[in-house]
Write a protein that holds these residues in place. Structure first.
Motif, PDB file in Angstrom:
ATOM      1  N   VAL A 101       0.852  -1.185   0.000  1.00 24.12           N
ATOM      2  CA  VAL A 101       0.000   0.000   0.000  1.00 24.12           C
ATOM      3  C   VAL A 101       0.889   1.235   0.000  1.00 24.12           C
ATOM      4  CG1 VAL A 101      -1.995   1.081   1.046  1.00 24.12           C
ATOM      5  CG2 VAL A 101      -1.522  -1.300   1.514  1.00 24.12           C
TER       6      VAL A 101
ATOM      7  N   GLY B 167       1.878   5.282   0.266  1.00 30.12           N
ATOM      8  CA  GLY B 167       1.376   6.387   1.088  1.00 30.12           C
ATOM      9  C   GLY B 167       2.206   6.554   2.336  1.00 30.12           C
TER      10      GLY B 167
ATOM     11  N   PRO C  18      -0.693   5.755   4.318  1.00 33.29           N
ATOM     12  CA  PRO C  18      -1.835   5.625   3.420  1.00 33.29           C
ATOM     13  C   PRO C  18      -3.119   6.019   4.146  1.00 33.29           C
ATOM     14  CG  PRO C  18      -0.600   3.567   3.585  1.00 33.29           C
ATOM     15  CD  PRO C  18      -0.106   4.454   4.664  1.00 33.29           C
TER      16      PRO C  18
ATOM     17  N   SER D 278      -7.179   3.637   1.415  1.00 35.61           N
ATOM     18  CA  SER D 278      -6.161   2.820   0.752  1.00 35.61           C
ATOM     19  C   SER D 278      -6.045   1.455   1.415  1.00 35.61           C
ATOM     20  CB  SER D 278      -4.801   3.501   0.806  1.00 35.61           C
ATOM     21  OG  SER D 278      -4.892   4.824   0.409  1.00 35.61           O
TER      22      SER D 278
ATOM     23  N   TYR E  43      -8.874  -0.616   0.396  1.00 35.91           N
ATOM     24  CA  TYR E  43      -8.700  -1.088  -0.970  1.00 35.91           C
ATOM     25  C   TYR E  43      -7.721  -2.266  -1.005  1.00 35.91           C
ATOM     26  CZ  TYR E  43      -7.894  -1.003  -5.999  1.00 35.91           C
ATOM     27  OH  TYR E  43      -7.797  -1.348  -7.309  1.00 35.91           O
TER      28      TYR E  43
END
Lengths: 612, 233
Positions: free
Chosen positions: B144, B146, B149, B153, B156
Motif C-alpha cells: 500500500v 502512502g 496511506p 487505501s 482497498y
C-alpha cells in the motif's frame, strides 16, 4: 559582574554571543568562584541560556553543587545530549538543567578527547540520567563511570557496527543490506535477551532446587510462596501502545521487577537529520510524535528561528498557537480513547476517534495531510489559512466540550474505571522530579510546571488559562489532569480564534522564505534568492540552542548545533516520553499485573519519540 | 400485468461459476467457492502496527471507515488466530527477527499487507536501522503506497487480498508451500536484497561508503517489482 575574561571554548562552534551577560548569571558566578580553573569557558546560547564548559573531571562535583546548593537548586535534569562535531574534534556531552524554584536554566558542557571518552555518571544525583546516559553511550560510545547498568538501549545488545551518531559512522551502516538482514535474523535468542533477563532466568533455575530441598525437609508449607515467574510483554502487544517490550518478574500476581526494553522502533531520526537541509528536517519531525504531529513541526521551526534570530509574524504566531492547541487535543483524545480501551471501556475509543476525524479534516483542509502534516517552514508556515477554516475550527471547538462531557459521564465516576486507576502507579512530587517527568505526568504529582507558563513562547503569556495539578500522583490523577487540560486547550482556542490578526503569514526575509512565485518570475533579485534557497537551503549561522515547548507528553526539547553550513551538525530531540517511560518500573513494581496496563496507559507514551 | 414483469436473474450466492464439465471438477470448484467465500469475508488481521501507519489502521477500525464492513474487524493480537498480517509502520533491524517469528507463528493460509512507504521500501528512512522493505524478510501480497496511506487505501488493499483469495484453489497448493527450513530465514537471497535495497529518492545523492559525499552517477533504480520477479525463479 565578574571581571574574569571568558576564554573562547576550545574545539567548539562559538556564535556571536555577549560574554559579559553570561558572566552576569548567578549560577555562572557561583560556579566560577567555586570551581575556578575547572571552568573552561562561559557564554550564552541562542535563546540566552548560560552555557558553562567544565573540566570532565569536575562535572560530577559541579552537578552535585548545582543540585544541592540552596541558591542554585537545579532539581530537574532535562537532558543529557551527546554531539560529535566531526573530524578529530572532541566529543561533547551537554547537560540541560532547570531550577523549579528560581525558574532558571543552565547548560553544562563537557568536552571529551576521543582517546578518553569517559565521564563520571550523574545517576546517583539525578535518576533521570539513567536512560539518557545509556543513550549517549549507545550513540557515541561515551562511558559513564559508575553507571549501574551501562549497556545499549536503542540498538540491539550485540550491535557491532559501531556508534551510529558519530560522524565517521556511515548513514547506512557499515555492512551491506543483505549482511544487515542476515545478522538481524541470525541473532540467537540468548543475544536478544538482555543481561538482566538472563540474570532473572538464573534466579528461576536456582529457586526450584531450593524449594525442593525445603520440601524434602518438610518445611515448605507455602510451596509457591517464593516462586518467581518471568513473563515477557511485547514488543507485539495490544496494550503497550507500540513496540515496547516489558520483562516482568512476578511473585504470584505481584510484580517484583519490571524491565522495559525499547529501541524496536529506533528510526535513526537524529542521524538522518544531519544529512538533510534545515527545512528538509521538518517532514521528519512529524513522524516522531504521530499522535500530535504539528507540535513537533512548530517546536522545530521555533528552535531554528531562534538560531537564525528571526521573529515570525504576529499572524503566524497565532496560527501556530491554534495548531499547537488543536494537536494537544488530538494527542489527548487518542490517549483518552486507547487508555479507556486498555481498561475495558471500548465506547470511548469510538467517540474520541470521531472527534479526531474532525480534527483530521481541519488538517486536510489546511495542508492536505491527515497525520504527516509538515506544516511549518523556517520563518513561517507552508501556506496561509484557507477561506472559512477559522469558522470550521470554531465549530469544532464549540462541539468538543459535549464529547468530553460524554466521555466523562462514562468514565469519571464509573466504579470499574476508578477501581482500575485510583491509587495505581503512585509517584510523589519529589520522585517525579528525580525521574525527570514533565508534562501532565509531573503536574499530576502536584508540581505546576508547564513550559507555556515557565518560559512562554508563541505569546502564551497573553492568554488566560490555568495549569491543572493533581494531588496524589496516581493514574486517576493523571486522567483528571489531562481531561482538564483539554478543557483549558479549548479555552485557549476560543481566545485565539478571535485574535488572528491580518497580515502576512511568513516573514519578509529573502534569505529564509521563498519569494512569491510571480515575483520570482519577474524580478531578478527574487529569482536569485529563490534559486539560492532551493539549491543551498537556509543558511543558519554557527551557534547552538536548547529550545523547548510544551508537547502533549511533556517538555519537548530541541538541542540544535549549527556550524554555519546548510545542514545541522546535531539535531537532538528530547522526546518527553523517553524520560517519562524510564519511571514505569517505579510505578508498577509492587503492584499487580493488571496495573501495568493501567499505569502504562496513564503515562501516555508514544514509541515514535521514545525510540526516535 | 404480472406477465410483463421481467424474470429476476438467477444468482449463484457463492460466486462460483456453475460448471458444466465433468462431475469431479464441478465438486472441486464448488468447495473452492465455499472455502474462498468464507475465507475472504472473515479475514482476521494480525495488526503489526509500529508507527504512524498504525494510527491510520486504528482510524480504519473506527466508526467512520469501519473495517467491519469487510468482515475484518476482528483484530487478532495473537498470531496463531490470525490469517492476514498488516505490517503498518517502519520495521527496524531490531524488530526484524520478531516480525519473522510472528509470521512463522501464523498458520496457513495467511496473507500479508505491507502498509505504507516504510514497510514497503524503507520510505524516507534510508539509514542504518530501517529494513528497506519487509519483503526481504517475509512474503508480501499487497503493497500500500502512502506515508501514511489513508484508511481508504487500506480498505482497498483489503479488497485486493479478498480478490486474490477468490482465485485460489485447494487443488493448487503452490502458493501455500512453506518449508519448515525457511522459518527465521530471509525471504530473498542476498543478491536480491542488495538489488531492492538500492538507494531511492533523495538518497541517491549519498553513497554507501561515506554517506556524505555526493555520488556523480545517479542511477535510476529499476522497478522494485521487476527486480523481485527476476529472483522468483
Amino acid at each position: 559582574m565578574s571581571s574574569t575574561v571568558a576564554e573562547p571554548l576550545p574545539d567548539l562552534v562559538v556564535g556571536e554571543q555577549p560574554l559579559a551577560d553570561a558572566e552576569a548569571s548567578v549560577s555562572v558566578r557561583a560556579l566560577r568562584s567555586r570551581f575556578g580553573e575547572a571552568i573552561r569557558g562561559v557564554r550564552l546560547d541562542a535563546v540566552g541560556t548560560p552555557v558553562v564548559s567544565i573540566d570532565p573531571a569536575r562535572v560530577h562535583d559541579a552537578l552535585s553543587f548545582l543540585k544541592t546548593d540552596a541558591d542554585q537548586a537545579y532539581d530537574l535534569l532535562l537532558d543529557v545530549m551527546g554531539a560529535d562535531p566531526g573530524g578529530d574534534l572532541v566529543i561533547q556531552v551537554w547537560y540541560q538543567l532547570w531550577s523549579m524554584e528560581n525558574g532558571r536554566m543552565l547548560r553544562l558542557l563537557v568536552l571529551l578527547p576521543r582517546a578518553d571518552l569517559s565521564v563520571q555518571s550523574a545517576v546517583d544525583l539525578y535518576p533521570a540520567a539513567d536512560w539518557l546516559e545509556r543513550e549517549v553511550y549507545d550513540m557515541y560510545g561515551v562511558s559513564f563511570e559508575g553507571h549501574p547498568d551501562l549497556r545499549r538501549i536503542l540498538m540491539p545488545e550485540n550491535y557491532d557496527e559501531g556508534f551510529p551518531l558519530r560522524k565517521d559512522f556511515p548513514l547506512r551502516g557499515r555492512f551491506t543490506r543483505s549482511e544487515q538482514v542476515r545478522r538481524a535474523l541470525n541473532r540467537s535468542t540468548e543475544d536478544v535477551y538482555a543481561r538482566e533477563e538472563l540474570a532473572l532466568a538464573g534466579v528461576l533455575e536456582a529457586e526450584p532446587a531450593a524449594e525442593l530441598a525445603a520440601d524434602e525437609a518438610g518445611e515448605a508449607e507455602d510451596y509457591l510462596a517464593g516462586e518467581k515467574m518471568v513473563i515477557n510483554m511485547g514488543p507485539q502487544h495490544p496494550a503497550t501502545h507500540g513496540v515496547l517490550r516489558l520483562v516482568l518478574q512476578l511473585d504470584g500476581e505481584t510484580i517484583v521487577r519490571c524491565i522495559p526494553h525499547i529501541g524496536y522502533l529506533h528510526t535513526g531520526f537524529e542521524k538522518t537529520c544531519e544529512y538533510r537541509e534545515w527545512n528538509q528536517v521538518v517532514p521528519y519531525t512529524d513522524r516522531m510524535d504521530y499522535l500530535a504531529p504539528m507540535l513537533y513541526n512548530i517546536g522545530y521551526a521555533g528552535a531554528v528561528e531562534s538560531l537564525l534570530d528571526v521573529e515570525i509574524t504576529p499572524r503566524c504566531q497565532v496560527v501556530r498557537l491554534i495548531m499547537s492547541e488543536l494537536n494537544r487535543l488530538l494527542g489527548h483524545l487518542l490517549w483518552l480513547g486507547t487508555g479507556a480501551m486498555d481498561v475495558g471501556a471500548t465506547t470511548v475509543f469510538l467517540y474520541t476517534f470521531q472527534e479526531r476525524e474532525r480534527i483530521y479534516n481541519l488538517h486536510e483542509a489546511y495542508c492536505g495531510g491527515r497525520i504527516t502534516t509538515s506544516v511549518t517552514r523556517i520563518g513561517g508556515m507552508v501556506a496561509d489559512l484557507p477561506v472559512g477554516w477559522l469558522d470550521a475550527c470554531r465549530e469544532l471547538v464549540n462541539g468538543l466540550p459535549a464529547t468530553l462531557d460524554e466521555a466523562e459521564r462514562l468514565l469519571t465516576r464509573n466504579s470499574i474505571f476508578q477501581a482500575r486507576l485510583v491509587d495505581v502507579g503512585i509517584i510523589d512530587a519529589e520522585k517525579a522530579l528525580e525521574f525527570g517527568l514533565t508534562g501532565p505526568n509531573l503536574r499530576a504529582s502536584g508540581i505546576a510546571y508547564d513550559v507555556r507558563k515557565a518560559r512562554p513562547y508563541l505569546g502564551y503569556e497573553e492568554y488566560d488559562f490555568d495549569v491543572p495539578v493533581g494531588v496524589v500522583g496516581d493514574a486517576y490523577d493523571r486522567y483528571l489532569v489531562r481531561m482538564e487540560e483539554m478543557r483549558q486547550s479549548i479555552r485557549i482556542l476560543q481566545q485565539a480564534l478571535d485574535r488572528v490578526p491580518d497580515g502576512p503569514i511568513n516573514v519578509q526575509d529573502p534569505a529564509v522564505i521563498l519569494p512569491d512565485k510571480s515575483e520570482a518570475m519577474s524580478s531578478i533579485d527574487a529569482m536569485i534568492s529563490h534559486f539560492k534557497l532551493v539549491m543551498e537551503g537556509v543558511q543558519v549561522p554557527a551557534g547552538d540552542v536548547w529550545y523547548s515547548i510544551e508537547a502533549t507528553k511533556g517538555e519537548l526539547g530541541f538541542g540544535l548545533i549549527s556550524d554555519g553550513g546548510p545542514k545541522p551538525v546535531r539535531c537532538r530531540f528530547r522526546g518527553p516520553s523517553f524520560v517519562n517511560l524510564a519511571a514505569l518500573p517505579y510505578l508498577v513494581e509492587g503492584g499487580l499485573v493488571s496495573d501495568v496496563i493501567a499505569a502504562n496507559a496513564s503515562i501516555d507514551i508514544v514509541l515514535g519519540e521514545i525510540d526516535r | 400485468m404480472a406477465d410483463d414483469r421481467k424474470k429476476l436473474p438467477t444468482v449463484n450466492p457463492l460466486g462460483g461459476d456453475v460448471d458444466t464439465g465433468p462431475p469431479a471438477s464441478w465438486l472441486i470448484t464448488k468447495v473452492d467457492a465455499v472455502v474462498n467465500w468464507s475465507r475472504r469475508n472473515s479475514l482476521w488481521p494480525m495488526p503489526l502496527g509500529t508507527a504512524c501507519c498504525a494510527i491510520e489502521m486504528m482510524a480504519t477500525a473506527g466508526s467512520k471507515y469501519d473495517i467491519a464492513r469487510f468482515g475484518a474487524e476482528r483484530f487478532s493480537f495473537s498470531p496463531r488466530q490470525a490469517d492476514l498480517m498488516i505490517v503498518a509502520g517502519r520495521v527496524t533491524y531490531k524488530m526484524a527477527p520478531i516480525l519473522r517469528r510472528i509470521w512463522d507463528q501464523m498458520p496457513q493460509p495467511k496473507w500479508c499487507i505491507s502498509m505504507g512507504a516504510c514497510a514497503s521500501s524503507g520510505g524516507m528512512f534510508d539509514n542504518y536501522t530501517i529494513v528497506q522493505g519487509i519483503d526481504q524478510i517475509i512474503p508480501v501480497d499487497v503493497y500500500v503506497p502512502g506515508c501514511p496511506p489513508r484508511p481508504e487505501s487500506l480498505l482497498y488493499a483489503l479488497m485486493m487480498v479478498q480478490e486474490k483469495i477468490k482465485g485460489e484453489s485447494l487443488a493448487n497448493p503452490v502458493h501455500r508451500e512453506e518449508s519448515p527450513d525457511s522459518a527465521g530465514k530471509p525471504n530473498l537471497p542476498p543478491e536480491a536484497i542488495e538489488l531492492v535495497a538500492q538507494p531511492f529518492g533523495n538518497s541517491t545523492r549519498q553513497n554507501r561508503i561515506s554517506g556524505v559525499e555526493g555520488s556523480s552517477a545517479i542511477s535510476r533504480p529499476r522497478d522494485r517489482r521487476e527486480r523481485l520477479l527476476e529472483h522468483q525463479d
